[in-house]
Write a protein that holds these residues in place. Structure first.
Motif, short mmCIF file in Angstrom:
data_model
loop_
_atom_site.label_atom_id
_atom_site.label_comp_id
_atom_site.label_asym_id
_atom_site.label_seq_id
_atom_site.Cartn_x
_atom_site.Cartn_y
_atom_site.Cartn_z
N GLY A 13 7.19 9.29 -0.10
CA GLY A 13 6.08 9.15 0.82
C GLY A 13 6.19 7.88 1.63
N VAL A 14 5.06 7.46 2.19
CA VAL A 14 5.04 6.27 3.05
C VAL A 14 4.43 5.11 2.29
N TYR A 15 5.17 4.02 2.20
CA TYR A 15 4.72 2.76 1.62
C TYR A 15 4.74 1.72 2.73
N TRP A 16 3.86 0.74 2.66
CA TRP A 16 3.94 -0.33 3.66
C TRP A 16 3.46 -1.65 3.06
N CYS A 17 4.05 -2.71 3.59
CA CYS A 17 3.65 -4.05 3.18
C CYS A 17 2.92 -4.72 4.33
N VAL A 18 1.95 -5.54 3.98
CA VAL A 18 1.18 -6.31 4.95
C VAL A 18 1.34 -7.78 4.59
N TYR A 71 0.85 -1.19 0.00
CA TYR A 71 0.00 0.00 0.00
C TYR A 71 0.89 1.25 0.00
N ARG A 72 0.28 2.37 -0.32
CA ARG A 72 0.94 3.66 -0.14
C ARG A 72 -0.09 4.67 0.36
#
Length: 513
Positions: free
Chosen positions: A393-398, A346-347
């Motif tokens: 920016g902010v990216y994240w993995c789940v 996601y971002r």
């Protein structure tokens, strides 16, 4: 005479139930299974069937030895116990199972809640249909059963509306062909002896789900559900302990409220751990510090729409920071641990909402327009090429485990596993268990920004023909300068040595004889 006495006794019972607690109609086909609601976070569940001679106990999960249900239900009742969720199933339904049932949820010897259902078991369920709305004509609903109109046949129409979304009787053709709901009179026309309803377009704004039941005498022949295409948004939100979560919802329509795991809320009855976003003009919900007890389903309702969210708690992993030069590529990696797990990336969008950009288990997830042609993925990793400053920016993995029963077997032994494999508890099919969430904070710097020299820069090329690195250029340049300096020093030293030798040698005119 016996029938008259039976009706005289049954009528007060039914009236008492209807007046004291709302009865929810439910419909099932013969041979199928019904779940008599669920109790969550309680000690035990009790289910009764209402009968003229008194309530019949069907099941009590608190009993050490199973209670004996009525003879006609023996062998067809099963109590589900999945983590903190309790339920009671009745399988292989028959017409005789039609009737009124009451489910009670008990905690610390106190009745927490109860739910009453009126079950109608029909010969069959007709395939559901999607309601087609025409711009000028509205919509026409047709109850699909050829026996309508024959002697002794009647039609019951139900509809669901905001905010309860429970079936409400709209028409009973055995009594009259007039609508029972005053608000819909004039916008719905009854046709073909109740077999079809013609809707004005305005009647479908807040009423988008309908049922029709066809009965012959006292026997339900068929039932069918019809609904508008579901355009409501549904999003999964994965949050860590203590994280601030904002659930977006526009401020449109009337009677707007949020349905949450803590109950039904509007602007007048928010609690300490739930509030409306004061910085926004919409009806967004703010959870200041997310926790496990706040996990679950959230729905924002109004008279015009519904927005749905599913919140999951994720263990947090240490975040990563990456600084990359504009125009280069960056590798976003995720600490998965096991190859068999699925990963979603996601971002954070400019609106503040999360946007799904990659799912390792779903290749149909569309790539955002601004990343098309620049995003490539390989399982748990993503590569973004030709970086632009706005990509920062902010990216994240789940990291997720697709789990049919939310890892129900983790703490159970072999006996529990065998029992669960034979169980009919399949209501967890679409759920996930979150293993971890990890953020990557990406900063993209322009090539003219000299501050990049003092920062950690990710310059790993990902193409077959990597570009010449600026760092490499600096190294080569420094090497050339160093060689030049060494050459100058060596030249100076040679000059001084030769000069000293020349002074030490005797001149030819001053020789001593």
């Amino acid at each position: 005479m016996t029938s008259i006495r039976f009706l005289e006794f049954l009528l007060p019972v039914l009236l008492h139930l209807v007046l004291s607690k709302e009865v929810e109609p439910v419909f099932r086909a013969k041979g199928t299974t019904i779940e008599m609601g669920y109790c969550f976070g309680v000690d035990y569940i009790v289910v009764y069937r209402c009968a003229p001679e008194g309530d019949q106990l069907l099941g009590n999960s608190s009993s050490e030895s199973p209670s004996t249900p009525p003879e006609d239900l023996q062998g067809r009742i099963h109590i589900n116990k999945v983590q903190q969720l309790l339920g009671l199933q009745i399988s292989q339904l028959t017409h005789k199972d039609s009737g009124i049932y009451r489910r009670e949820c008990w905690l610390h010897q106190t009745l927490e809640s109860q739910h009453i259902q009126q079950l109608s078991v029909c010969d069959k369920e007709v395939e559901s249909e999607e309601i087609v709305v025409k711009e000028d004509e509205g919509a026409k609903l047709l109850c699909n059963n050829t026996s309508i109109g024959s002697e002794g046949t009647s039609v019951l129409w139900y509809y669901e509306t905001f905010p309860l979304y429970k079936p409400i009787l709209l028409l009973d053709s055995s009594v009259a062909l007039d609508l029972l709901v005053k608000e819909l009179q004039g916008v719905i026309k009854v046709q073909n002896n109740g077999a079809s309803l013609l809707f004005d377009k305005s009647a479908l704004k807040s009423n988008n789900h309908f049922y029709c039941l066809v009965s012959k005498g006292k026997t339900c022949v068929s039932f069918q559900n019809m609904q508008l295409q579901d355009n409501s948004e549904s999003r999964n939100i994965f949050a860590t302990q203590g994280e601030r979560v904002v659930l977006k919802c526009p401020a449109e329509g009337t009677n707007q409220q949020w349905e949450t795991p803590l109950g039904l809320f509007n602007s007048n009855n928010m609690k300490m751990n739930l509030s409306l976003d004061e910085k926004s003009e919409d009806f967004s919900l703010v959870i200041p510090a997310f926790s496990e007890e706040l996990s679950g389903e959230y729905s924002c309702f109004s008279s015009l729409f519904e927005v749905r969210y599913s919140l999951f708690l994720c263990p947090k992993k240490e975040s990563q920071n990456k600084v990359v030069l504009e125009g280069r590529s960056v590798l976003l990696d995720c600490d998965v641990g096991k190859d068999s797990l699925s990963v979603q990336w996601y971002r954070r969008e400019p609106s503040g909402e999360s946007g799904l950009i990659h799912d390792s288990n779903d290749m149909t997830v569309p790539v955002p327009e601004d990343l098309r042609g620049r995003l490539s993925e390989n399982g748990a990793t993503m590569i973004i090429s030709h970086l632009e400053v706005k990509d920062g920016g902010v990216y994240w993995c789940v990291v997720l485990v697709d789990s049919e029963f939310l890892d129900y077997y983790d703490d159970g032994g072999e006996e529990d596993k065998e029992e669960d494999e034979n169980s009919d508890d399949t209501f967890w099919d679409d759920t996930h268990k979150c293993v971890s969430k990890q953020e990557t904070i990406l900063r993209v710097i322009k090539k003219t920004d000299r501050s990049v020299e003092s920062e950690h820069v990710t310059l790993k090329p990902v193409t077959e023909q990597p570009e010449t690195s600026n760092v490499t250029a600096y190294v080569v340049g420094a090497g050339l300068v160093g060689m030049l300096v060494v050459g100058v020093i060596v030249g100076v030293m040679i000059f001084f040595v030769k000069n000293r030798k020349a002074k030490a040698s005797p001149k030819q005119g001053n020789s001593v004889i």
